[in-house]
Write an enzyme that holds these catalytic residues in place. Structure first.
Site, PDB file in Angstrom:
ATOM      1  N   GLY A 203       8.341 -50.194  24.454  1.00  0.00           N
ATOM      2  CA  GLY A 203       8.293 -50.431  25.898  1.00  0.00           C
ATOM      3  C   GLY A 203       9.189 -49.453  26.616  1.00  0.00           C
ATOM      4  O   GLY A 203       9.478 -48.366  26.107  1.00  0.00           O
ATOM      5  N   GLY A 208      14.590 -51.460  26.828  1.00  0.00           N
ATOM      6  CA  GLY A 208      15.210 -51.144  25.536  1.00  0.00           C
ATOM      7  C   GLY A 208      16.726 -51.278  25.609  1.00  0.00           C
ATOM      8  O   GLY A 208      17.365 -51.826  24.703  1.00  0.00           O
ATOM      9  N   GLU A 225      10.948 -48.047  20.233  1.00  0.00           N
ATOM     10  CA  GLU A 225       9.992 -46.994  20.619  1.00  0.00           C
ATOM     11  C   GLU A 225       9.903 -47.039  22.140  1.00  0.00           C
ATOM     12  O   GLU A 225       9.229 -47.905  22.695  1.00  0.00           O
ATOM     13  CB  GLU A 225       8.613 -47.270  19.996  1.00  0.00           C
ATOM     14  N   CYS A 259       2.722 -43.103  26.432  1.00  0.00           N
ATOM     15  CA  CYS A 259       4.134 -42.696  26.296  1.00  0.00           C
ATOM     16  C   CYS A 259       4.270 -41.197  26.071  1.00  0.00           C
ATOM     17  O   CYS A 259       5.241 -40.594  26.502  1.00  0.00           O
ATOM     18  CB  CYS A 259       4.806 -43.478  25.182  1.00  0.00           C
TER      19      CYS A 259
END
Ligand code: NAD
Length: 445
Positions: A203, A208, A225, A259
């Site tokens: 996310g 994070g 990630e 991403c």
């Protein structure tokens, strides 16, 4: 207190369905159940676990079309892309089995000492909406294979497709091995703060950091990630046409909601006029629309907040002197029409932050040092791409990213999917990735 979470079709705002958000006080109960299930799951051994996991995934094979349609309706991407995502998720098993056997084979360390890879216990898997099955699956499978049980929280934007998938897997997985909870950041926080042993998260960078802070008290194992702001450098001797096609495809993939989509492009000023012209030509051929409209390759933006953020980034660039070559900040509801921007500068939000929309943003450089400096001038370090010949390798070597592509996109084969800098740490994919989900134990006798 229980409440209802409604899932909407991002192409028209219509209600698709609903799930009941998991009550916060039920989350420790789910984790307790997962701990109990872990006792038997871990002693099954790797081969037996792989067999059961493969049987579970086989249940999904006849349901691929149904899952792909639900994914498209709920997330917005066109049906071809959803089918690709679902197929990759359902048929990824054989690779994983091979990698896992290699990863978890005990290793002789000399003097009677053996290195073993043991389950950690209960893994929390928290995933985003942009690839709602693939991203979840990339964390769930290695966690299960390593002998952990999983409590999984999908994104609040895409609960229906996650729910359908978990129900299919649970026809074969033993009770309590894979549980799903529903909710947003509140449920996510409660899961992070529960008695889980590992948190595997895909996310945004901001979330994070919050997870890392909350996990600190228990020194929980983390696999992170996170987001990216991927640069592309186009060298003087690049195949300009191939570079322009890649620039557009990578900036627009999944409506830019990827991403590793290209977020900023630095092009040698000697070829910039030609490159910009080609980019506009290619970008003009892209078509926005709902998942089932023929020829569509840019779907809707996931929600109104995300849509407004992309427009803010474009408006900011416009106000600071960017040239708008296509599209711009005047956009319809729910969609962002293909947008191409030139003369990006470091002061623009778009250069510093992840825009996550179908925007090509370009800037001209006069020397390679400047191009590398701007590419690296970011807190992120997920992917980076170079197009060119003579200096391509030396430029690529200088890029601060977990994955670098030369004349192609990042990643490939069975390599890990990995970020550098504030794009995360811990990773999945490859035998090394599998070991991130296990405890190393050194046994000497
Ligand atoms: P997000 O961080 O907003 O949400 C991700 C998940 O975290 C959701 O399930 C959400 O409910 C949950 N969550 C929110 N707040 C939480 C908290 N405080 N504690 C625990 N959980 C919480 O991200 P998103 O908008 O769903 O996804 C887009 C982001 O994901 C982008 O930044 C993108 O780059 C990144 N992403 C990274 C990768 C990668 O492999 N590196 C892959 C896909 C997406």
């Amino acid at each position: 207190m229980e409440n209802t979470m409604i899932s909407y079709d991002p192409s028209n705002g219509e209600r698709l369905g609903q799930v009941r958000a998991t009550a916060i006080e039920q989350i420790p109960e789910a984790v307790k159940k997962a701990k109990k299930a872990a006792e038997t799951w871990k002693i099954l051994g790797l081969d037996e676990r792989l067999k059961i996991i493969q049987q579970a995934y086989a249940q999904a094979e006849p349901r691929i079309n149904e899952l792909a349609e639900l994914l498209s309706r709920e997330m917005g991407k066109d049906i071809k892309r959803s089918s690709g995502e679902v197929n990759g998720t359902v048929f990824g098993g054989p690779y994983i089995a091979k990698e896992a056997r290699e990863a978890f084979q005990p290793k002789q360390a000399g003097n009677g000492t053996i290195i073993e890879y043991r389950p950690l216990g209960v893994a929390a898997v928290i995933s985003p909406w942009n690839y709602p099955l693939a991203m979840a699956n990339n964390l769930i499978v290695p966690a299960l294979v390593a002998g952990n049980t999983v409590v999984f929280k999908p994104s609040e934007e895409t609960p229906l497709v996650a729910d359908a998938f978990v129900k299919i897997l649970n026809q074969k997985l033993p009770e309590g091995v894979l549980q799903i909870i529903y909710g947003d950041g509140d449920q996510g926080k409660a899961l992070v703060e529960s008695q889980v042993n590992l948190i595997a998260f895909t996310g945004s960078q901001a979330v994070g950091k919050d997870i890392m802070a909350r996990a600190a008290g228990g020194l929980k194992r983390l696999v992170m990630e996170l987001g990216g702001n991927d640069p592309m450098i186009v060298l003087e001797d690049a195949d300009i046409s191939a570079a322009a096609r890649f620039a557009v495809a990578s900036s627009f993939e999944n409506a830019g909601q990827m991403c590793t989509s290209t977020e900023r492009i630095y092009v040698d000023k000697k070829i910039a006029d030609t490159f910009e012209k080609l980019v506009v030509e290619v970008a003009s051929r892209y078509k926005t629309g709902p998942w089932n409209m023929p020829g569509v390759n840019i779907g809707p933006i996931i929600n109104p907040d995300q849509h407004a953020m992309i427009i803010d980034h474009i408006r900011d660039a416009e106000s600071k002197g960017a040239r708008i070559l296509l599209g711009g900040s005047q956009q319809p509801e729910r969609y962002i029409k293909p947008t191409v921007i030139a003369d990006l500068t470091p002061e623009m939000i778009m250069e510093q932050e992840e825009t996550f929309g179908p925007v090509v943003a370009m800037s001209r450089y006069t020397n390679l040092e400047e191009a590398v400096q701007r590419a690296n001038n970011s807190v992120y370090g997920l992917g980076a791409v170079v197009f060119g010949q003579r200096h391509a390798q030396s430029v690529a070597d200088q890029l601060e990213a977990g994955m670098v592509g030369i004349n192609q996109g990042v990643g490939g084969g069975n390599a890990p999917w990995v970020g550098a800098k504030q794009s995360g740490f811990g990773f999945h994919g490859s035998p090394d990735g599998h070991r991130q989900f296990a405890q190393v134990r050194v046994m000497s006798s």
